[in-house]
Every structure is written in structure tokens, then in C-alpha cells.
Motif scaffolding. Sequence first.
Motif, PDB file in Angstrom:
ATOM      1  N   LYS A  82       0.808 -20.744  -1.433  1.00 32.02           N
ATOM      2  CA  LYS A  82       0.299 -19.724  -0.523  1.00 32.02           C
ATOM      3  C   LYS A  82       1.053 -18.413  -0.690  1.00 32.02           C
ATOM      4  N   ALA A  83       2.381 -18.492  -0.860  1.00 25.39           N
ATOM      5  CA  ALA A  83       3.168 -17.275  -1.072  1.00 25.39           C
ATOM      6  C   ALA A  83       2.699 -16.550  -2.325  1.00 25.39           C
ATOM      7  N   ARG A  84       2.441 -17.304  -3.366  1.00 21.61           N
ATOM      8  CA  ARG A  84       1.993 -16.691  -4.615  1.00 21.61           C
ATOM      9  C   ARG A  84       0.599 -16.095  -4.462  1.00 21.61           C
ATOM     10  N   VAL A 104       0.834  -1.204   0.000  1.00 21.49           N
ATOM     11  CA  VAL A 104       0.000   0.000   0.000  1.00 21.49           C
ATOM     12  C   VAL A 104       0.868   1.253   0.000  1.00 21.49           C
ATOM     13  N   ALA A 105       2.013   1.172   0.671  1.00 19.07           N
ATOM     14  CA  ALA A 105       2.927   2.318   0.728  1.00 19.07           C
ATOM     15  C   ALA A 105       3.744   2.482  -0.549  1.00 19.07           C
ATOM     16  N   GLY A 106       3.557   1.566  -1.507  1.00 26.35           N
ATOM     17  CA  GLY A 106       4.185   1.747  -2.814  1.00 26.35           C
ATOM     18  C   GLY A 106       5.311   0.802  -3.152  1.00 26.35           C
ATOM     19  N   ALA A 107       5.736  -0.041  -2.203  1.00 22.69           N
ATOM     20  CA  ALA A 107       6.848  -0.954  -2.467  1.00 22.69           C
ATOM     21  C   ALA A 107       6.405  -2.131  -3.330  1.00 22.69           C
ATOM     22  N   ARG A 108       7.347  -2.666  -4.085  1.00 14.75           N
ATOM     23  CA  ARG A 108       7.158  -3.976  -4.697  1.00 14.75           C
ATOM     24  C   ARG A 108       7.615  -5.006  -3.669  1.00 14.75           C
ATOM     25  N   VAL A 109       6.814  -6.021  -3.454  1.00 17.27           N
ATOM     26  CA  VAL A 109       7.036  -6.942  -2.352  1.00 17.27           C
ATOM     27  C   VAL A 109       7.296  -8.354  -2.870  1.00 17.27           C
ATOM     28  N   VAL A 110       8.316  -8.993  -2.318  1.00 20.19           N
ATOM     29  CA  VAL A 110       8.587 -10.408  -2.582  1.00 20.19           C
ATOM     30  C   VAL A 110       8.180 -11.184  -1.334  1.00 20.19           C
ATOM     31  N   VAL A 111       7.121 -11.973  -1.453  1.00 18.45           N
ATOM     32  CA  VAL A 111       6.605 -12.768  -0.341  1.00 18.45           C
ATOM     33  C   VAL A 111       7.345 -14.101  -0.333  1.00 18.45           C
TER      34      VAL A 111
END
Length: 249
Positions: free
Chosen positions: A44-46, A29-36
Motif C-alpha cells: 500500500k505504501a508503494r 504537488v508542492a514539489g517535495a520528494r516524498v517517502v511514504v
Amino acid sequence: MSSTLQGKVAVIFGGTGGIGAATAKRLAVAGARVVVVGQRDETKARQIADTLPGSGHGSAVASITDSRSLNALAEQVRAQYGRADILVNASGFTQAVKHADLDALTDELIDEIMKVNWRGQFAAVRAFRALLDESGDGLVVNVSSIAGSTGSGSNIAYCAAKAGLDVMTASLGRALAPRIRVLNVSPGVVDTAFVPGRSADFNDKAAATTPLGRIGSPDDVAAAIEACATHLTFSTGVTIVVDGGRRLN
């Protein structure tokens, strides 16, 4: 959508857990691209990555106790994103063992707890250090526990591992400055399934003995992690306690 973290890439270990998933959402939400990053469950990660707001998110599986796996992930992130700015260590494992039952805390359980709750976090930082350093504004956020300072938690080894994580944060805050900040977020009781066997009755009792009158939510912890990235930019090597005042009892 806020763009406070626009252009940043955040890697979240333990991203399929309650705290990790809540953190992924806040940072996205704050704008970052996130790698889970999940430990074993790639599906589940995907799924979590696919539900995040914004674009460019990814998922991966890596073993926190296997440095080769962590190094491979760092190279994968470099190849896909070209950078990593934020590393969140939200992986963890514990098992409830009464503190007075010394025999139940076996050597094997002690070793596993130390591997997953201390060695793995250090190894993750080691694997991503070059990328975080290249960012020039790198951040590591470790998820600790008030068990590390109160000595009261699921078992003695877990308390010791979290105390070690607190000290690691201070040591790395000094060692990796000024290009990488290292912070600790230290929750009390959180409403997740993290400790096997804990019932709603346990949570109710914990809430009743917490000054703010409730136990924490995953989002309470995620909000503190987000603050480390967005507001506490002149802090490093310290622990932010998020426990509703529970440690005061």
C-alpha cells in the motif's frame, strides 16, 4: 506544479492512512520528494508513492514502536536521498473505551496507546534529528488531536497521549531551534476509519455540533500540514487547531 518545496525531501509516518496519504499528495504537488512510510503494508505504501505527482518518491515500512527500525529507515533515507527536510508524524492508534469504564482501559491498552501515540513520535524525531539538522531548515509536524486539550476523545489514555504530544512539540520546538522547527496540527473529528467502530451516524452527530457544520476531511488536515512547511515559517513549538470550531462546544 508548484515548486514551493522543490528540492526538499519529506518523510511521512502513517503515510498509508487517510491523513498521511492526503499529506503526501499535497507535499508532492508542492514539489517535495516524498517517502511514504507504512507500519506494515509495504504494498500500500508503494502504491500511494507511485500515484504521487512529480518524481523521486519512495516508500518504506518501519515500526513506529521499534527504534532500531526507525534508525534503519533514517539511514536508508540518507543513502537514497542524502537529506530529509520534513518529518510528518501521522501515525496513531486508538480504541473506543467509555471514559467512565475504568476497568476496560487495561494496563496493556494504556501502554500500547502511549507507545504508538507518544513514544513512537519522539523516537521518530530522535532517529531523524541529524538529517533534519543538516537540512538547516528542518521541520517536524506532529498530528495531535483536540482530545489532548478537551479531554474528550476515544478514551482517556488517548487524550493523555495527545496532551503529551502537545507538550512534546513545545519542548522540542525550544530544544531543536533554530535549525529545526516543530509544529503540531490538531484535528477534531476527521472522516477516516481511524477509530474502529465509529459509524456514519457518529459523524453526522459530530457535524451537527460543529460550528462550521461538518467534520474534517483528511485534506483539511493535510492543508494545515502543508501550510506549516510553506507559509508558517516563523512559527515553532505551537499547535494549529483544525477542527471546524468543534472545541468551542
